[in-house]
Design a protein around this motif. Structure first.
Motif, PDB file in Angstrom:
ATOM      1  N   PRO A 183      18.149 -25.550  24.520  1.00  0.00           N
ATOM      2  CA  PRO A 183      19.711 -25.612  24.024  1.00  0.00           C
ATOM      3  C   PRO A 183      20.426 -24.706  23.366  1.00  0.00           C
ATOM      4  N   ALA A 184      19.466 -23.696  22.706  1.00  0.00           N
ATOM      5  CA  ALA A 184      20.005 -22.456  22.095  1.00  0.00           C
ATOM      6  C   ALA A 184      20.400 -21.387  23.418  1.00  0.00           C
ATOM      7  N   VAL A 185      19.439 -21.438  24.420  1.00  0.00           N
ATOM      8  CA  VAL A 185      19.830 -20.502  25.623  1.00  0.00           C
ATOM      9  C   VAL A 185      20.940 -21.111  25.920  1.00  0.00           C
ATOM     10  N   ASP A 186      21.075 -22.273  26.242  1.00  0.00           N
ATOM     11  CA  ASP A 186      22.389 -22.658  27.000  1.00  0.00           C
ATOM     12  C   ASP A 186      23.605 -22.443  26.254  1.00  0.00           C
ATOM     13  N   ASP A 187      23.351 -22.451  25.031  1.00  0.00           N
ATOM     14  CA  ASP A 187      24.688 -22.248  23.954  1.00  0.00           C
ATOM     15  C   ASP A 187      25.084 -20.675  24.072  1.00  0.00           C
ATOM     16  N   LEU A 188      24.072 -19.978  24.185  1.00  0.00           N
ATOM     17  CA  LEU A 188      24.059 -18.293  24.131  1.00  0.00           C
ATOM     18  C   LEU A 188      24.832 -18.041  25.578  1.00  0.00           C
ATOM     19  N   LEU A 192      28.453 -16.351  26.222  1.00  0.00           N
ATOM     20  CA  LEU A 192      28.337 -15.087  26.965  1.00  0.00           C
ATOM     21  C   LEU A 192      29.536 -15.157  27.990  1.00  0.00           C
ATOM     22  N   ASP A 193      29.541 -16.707  28.711  1.00  0.00           N
ATOM     23  CA  ASP A 193      30.222 -16.847  29.710  1.00  0.00           C
ATOM     24  C   ASP A 193      31.756 -16.850  29.320  1.00  0.00           C
ATOM     25  N   ALA A 194      31.823 -17.320  27.999  1.00  0.00           N
ATOM     26  CA  ALA A 194      33.298 -17.422  27.469  1.00  0.00           C
ATOM     27  C   ALA A 194      33.857 -16.107  27.066  1.00  0.00           C
ATOM     28  N   VAL A 195      33.056 -15.126  26.662  1.00  0.00           N
ATOM     29  CA  VAL A 195      33.316 -13.776  26.254  1.00  0.00           C
ATOM     30  C   VAL A 195      33.647 -13.203  27.604  1.00  0.00           C
ATOM     31  N   ASP A 196      32.701 -13.272  28.763  1.00  0.00           N
ATOM     32  CA  ASP A 196      33.244 -12.547  29.922  1.00  0.00           C
ATOM     33  C   ASP A 196      34.499 -13.053  30.530  1.00  0.00           C
ATOM     34  N   ALA A 197      34.856 -14.373  30.399  1.00  0.00           N
ATOM     35  CA  ALA A 197      36.010 -14.853  30.943  1.00  0.00           C
ATOM     36  C   ALA A 197      37.413 -14.406  29.975  1.00  0.00           C
ATOM     37  N   ARG A 198      37.237 -14.136  28.588  1.00  0.00           N
ATOM     38  CA  ARG A 198      38.041 -13.594  27.759  1.00  0.00           C
ATOM     39  C   ARG A 198      38.355 -12.215  28.265  1.00  0.00           C
ATOM     40  N   ALA A 199      37.204 -11.620  28.352  1.00  0.00           N
ATOM     41  CA  ALA A 199      37.357  -9.912  29.007  1.00  0.00           C
ATOM     42  C   ALA A 199      38.085 -10.170  30.332  1.00  0.00           C
TER      43      ALA A 199
END
Length: 218
Positions: A183-188, A192-199
């Motif tokens: 779960p921690a890896v999935d959250d990470l 990261l996917d959200a950060v990439d999308a915002r970028a």
């Protein structure tokens, strides 16, 4: 390359564990005892293969001990020499304090080649003449003949318990990874996917802005 390194580490650890178990677990030899004696032995660089000084007969600051030895012959004629030392409460956990009695029993079981008395010698350790290393005898008893079949119950039980412990540890690790790590890896990954999308969105927005700024006709 990393795959070879990982397998090399795994095989090395496995070899060390197997060697440790082979040295420590009890083994039994069917032999004919030919003699017993004591010898003043100076223990040096090979001291790891001897009993702790607290359990032996060290009398000086130099580790020089009066060690008991048992000489024997296998049915095929090969010879073996066992040491006979107390182990005390230190590893390996044989809790042996009766080396004097064991020496007397071994002496009583001596026999000539013409009328052999076959004996099962329970011991741990290795025989390495080049390093003056001897297996330590922990028990001797007479057997019917050289072909007697002895089942290593102690080794079977110990290995079975170790196998069960490893299975339990593996199950605990899998449950821990499923509940905590995955779960921690999935959250990470989601973060990261959200950060990439915002970028990506910010980059697209910036490109659109500068495109409008420099794309206008004068």
């Amino acid at each position: 390359m990393w795959t070879y390194i990982k397998w090399g580490i795994r095989l090395t650890v496995l070899a060390v564990v197997l060697a440790f178990l082979h040295y420590t677990l009890p083994q039994r030899d069917i032999v004919r005892i030919t003699g017993t004696y004591n010898r003043l032995t100076e223990v040096g660089a090979n001291s790891i293969f001897y009993a702790s000084p607290d359990s032996g007969t060290t009398t000086t600051t130099v580790d020089r001990r009066d060690i008991r030895f048992i000489e024997a012959v296998f049915p095929d004629g090969d010879v073996m020499v066992y040491r006979n030392e107390d182990t005390g409460w230190i590893w390996p956990p044989y809790f042996k304090y009766d080396s004097s009695n064991l020496q007397a029993e071994a002496k009583n079981l001596e026999s000539p080649k013409e009328t052999p008395q076959w004996v099962a010698v329970t011991h741990y350790g290795w025989r390495m003449p080049i390093f003056s290393i001897y297996p330590n005898a922990v028990k001797v008893r007479a057997v019917e003949g050289p072909d007697v079949r002895l089942i290593p119950w102690v080794s079977i039980i110990v290995l079975g318990m170790l196998g069960l412990a490893l299975l339990m540890l593996r199950r605990m690790w899998l449950q821990f990874r499923e509940r905590m790590i995955d779960p921690a890896v999935d959250d990470l990954n989601n973060t990261l996917d959200a950060v990439d999308a915002r970028a990506d969105a910010a980059r697209d927005k910036a490109r659109g802005f500068w495109g409008r700024m420099f794309g206008r006709k004068p």
